[in-house]
Structures are given as C-alpha cells and as structure tokens.
Design a protein around this motif. Structure first.
Motif, PDB file in Angstrom:
ATOM      1  N   HIS A 198       0.871  -1.172   0.000  1.00  0.00           N
ATOM      2  CA  HIS A 198       0.000   0.000   0.000  1.00  0.00           C
ATOM      3  C   HIS A 198       0.909   1.224   0.000  1.00  0.00           C
ATOM      4  CE1 HIS A 198      -3.574  -2.392   0.952  1.00  0.00           C
ATOM      5  NE2 HIS A 198      -2.766  -3.098   1.721  1.00  0.00           N
ATOM      6  N   VAL A 199       0.749   2.097  -0.981  1.00  0.00           N
ATOM      7  CA  VAL A 199       1.619   3.270  -1.121  1.00  0.00           C
ATOM      8  C   VAL A 199       0.765   4.530  -1.159  1.00  0.00           C
ATOM      9  CG1 VAL A 199       3.333   4.399  -2.581  1.00  0.00           C
ATOM     10  CG2 VAL A 199       3.308   1.907  -2.417  1.00  0.00           C
ATOM     11  N   ILE A 200       1.150   5.517  -0.356  1.00  0.00           N
ATOM     12  CA  ILE A 200       0.529   6.834  -0.394  1.00  0.00           C
ATOM     13  C   ILE A 200       1.629   7.834  -0.676  1.00  0.00           C
ATOM     14  CG2 ILE A 200      -0.690   8.594   0.924  1.00  0.00           C
ATOM     15  CD1 ILE A 200      -1.942   6.341   2.556  1.00  0.00           C
ATOM     16  N   LYS A 201       1.409   8.687  -1.670  1.00  0.00           N
ATOM     17  CA  LYS A 201       2.403   9.699  -1.981  1.00  0.00           C
ATOM     18  C   LYS A 201       1.724  11.035  -2.217  1.00  0.00           C
ATOM     19  CE  LYS A 201       2.741   8.367  -6.838  1.00  0.00           C
ATOM     20  NZ  LYS A 201       3.651   8.002  -7.909  1.00  0.00           N
ATOM     21  N   SER A 202       2.454  12.080  -1.951  1.00  0.00           N
ATOM     22  CA  SER A 202       1.939  13.427  -2.119  1.00  0.00           C
ATOM     23  C   SER A 202       3.045  14.282  -2.709  1.00  0.00           C
ATOM     24  CB  SER A 202       1.497  13.979  -0.756  1.00  0.00           C
ATOM     25  OG  SER A 202       0.805  15.181  -0.919  1.00  0.00           O
ATOM     26  N   GLY A 222       5.214   7.220   1.317  1.00  0.00           N
ATOM     27  CA  GLY A 222       5.611   6.077   2.135  1.00  0.00           C
ATOM     28  C   GLY A 222       4.813   4.867   1.732  1.00  0.00           C
ATOM     29  N   GLY A 223       5.317   3.732   2.087  1.00  0.00           N
ATOM     30  CA  GLY A 223       4.639   2.490   1.772  1.00  0.00           C
ATOM     31  C   GLY A 223       4.524   1.615   3.004  1.00  0.00           C
ATOM     32  N   ILE A 224       3.499   0.822   3.026  1.00  0.00           N
ATOM     33  CA  ILE A 224       3.289  -0.130   4.094  1.00  0.00           C
ATOM     34  C   ILE A 224       3.137  -1.504   3.459  1.00  0.00           C
ATOM     35  CG2 ILE A 224       1.762  -0.878   5.959  1.00  0.00           C
ATOM     36  CD1 ILE A 224       0.866   2.045   6.207  1.00  0.00           C
ATOM     37  N   SER A 225       3.869  -2.451   3.980  1.00  0.00           N
ATOM     38  CA  SER A 225       3.783  -3.802   3.448  1.00  0.00           C
ATOM     39  C   SER A 225       3.560  -4.763   4.609  1.00  0.00           C
ATOM     40  CB  SER A 225       5.070  -4.162   2.730  1.00  0.00           C
ATOM     41  OG  SER A 225       5.061  -5.507   2.328  1.00  0.00           O
TER      42      SER A 225
END
Length: 145
Positions: free
Chosen positions: A94-98, A136-139
């Motif tokens: 899951h990746v969130i970027k801004s 950031g990413g969460i794995s």
C-alpha cells in the motif's frame, strides 16, 4: 473540471523484493546456528489506485495518490534450521504519496502559499508537468511453511 482533478490509475508494476526466511531474531538463536535464506528479485505484478490533483495557481498543482500493488507470491525452499523448509511470501503493498507539480509553458511564477486567490473554474490542464513526490509504503508480509 474546476480546480481539482479526480482520477483512477492502474497498470503493470515492477517491484524489487527481498524475502528472508530464518535467521536469529534479536540475537537469539536458541543455541543453534541458523543461517537465513534470502531471495531477491524483481517481481512483475499489477497496480491500481486513485488520486486528486488540485490547481493552486496557473502553473502549480498539488497531488495526493494511493496505490495498491500486488507483486504476486515468492515460493522457495530454504535450509535455515538444518532441514529443508518451504516458504511462501505474498508481496502486497500500500503506497501513499503526495507532491507538488509545476506546469511548463506558461508565464513563470513563484510557488503560491496559503491565502492566495481562488482559481477560476475554467482551468486548462493540458501541458508538460514535472513534479516532486514524497511518500511512504506499508507492506504486510505473510509467510507460510
């Protein structure tokens, strides 16, 4: 339309993955010599997500995006405990970027800050953009053997 653009995105994903099986945890090996087994490779999978990009001036826009990446499963046999062990890792991210983007081709303008005038609703989104993103990413790794 207007100062914000909502979008969906998807396609192929190429992810460098390292899956490690066995080894000592926090220096504790239970009195045995345990050698970790690692597999590193580039996985090919798929991605899907969406985002929003909002104009903050004629040339500047801000963007936030979420991506779900499924890079498949890695299966291998290791020998970290003195006998063959099967390991299977699901590689999902899951990746969130801004970020902040600048549209080239218009009149030069500095980065706008809070308190600026609202943009009119007849924006032209066409053109070449360059941007800087932070994210950031969460794995969550799941292994079965």
């Amino acid at each position: 339309t207007g100062p914000s653009l909502l979008y969906l995105t998807g396609g192929a994903a190429f992810v460098q993955v390292e899956d490690t099986f066995g080894g000592c945890k926090n220096g504790f090996c239970g009195g045995a010599v345990i050698s970790p087994v690692a597999v590193t490779n580039t996985k090919i999978g798929w991605t899907a997500g969406g985002g929003i990009e909002s104009k903050i001036s004629q040339n500047w826009s801000r963007k936030t995006e979420y991506l779900y990446i499924d890079a498949g499963t890695t299966n291998f046999v290791g020998n970290p405990y003195g006998g063959p062990q099967n390991a299977s890792f699901r590689n999902h991210f899951h990746v969130i970027k801004s970020g902040l983007n600048y549209k080239f081709g218009g009149p030069a303008e500095p980065i706008p800050f809070f308190g600026g005038q609202m943009q009119p609703t007849d924006h032209n989104w066409a053109g070449f953009y360059a941007g800087v993103n932070a994210g950031g990413g969460i794995s969550r790794g799941a292994a079965s053997g």
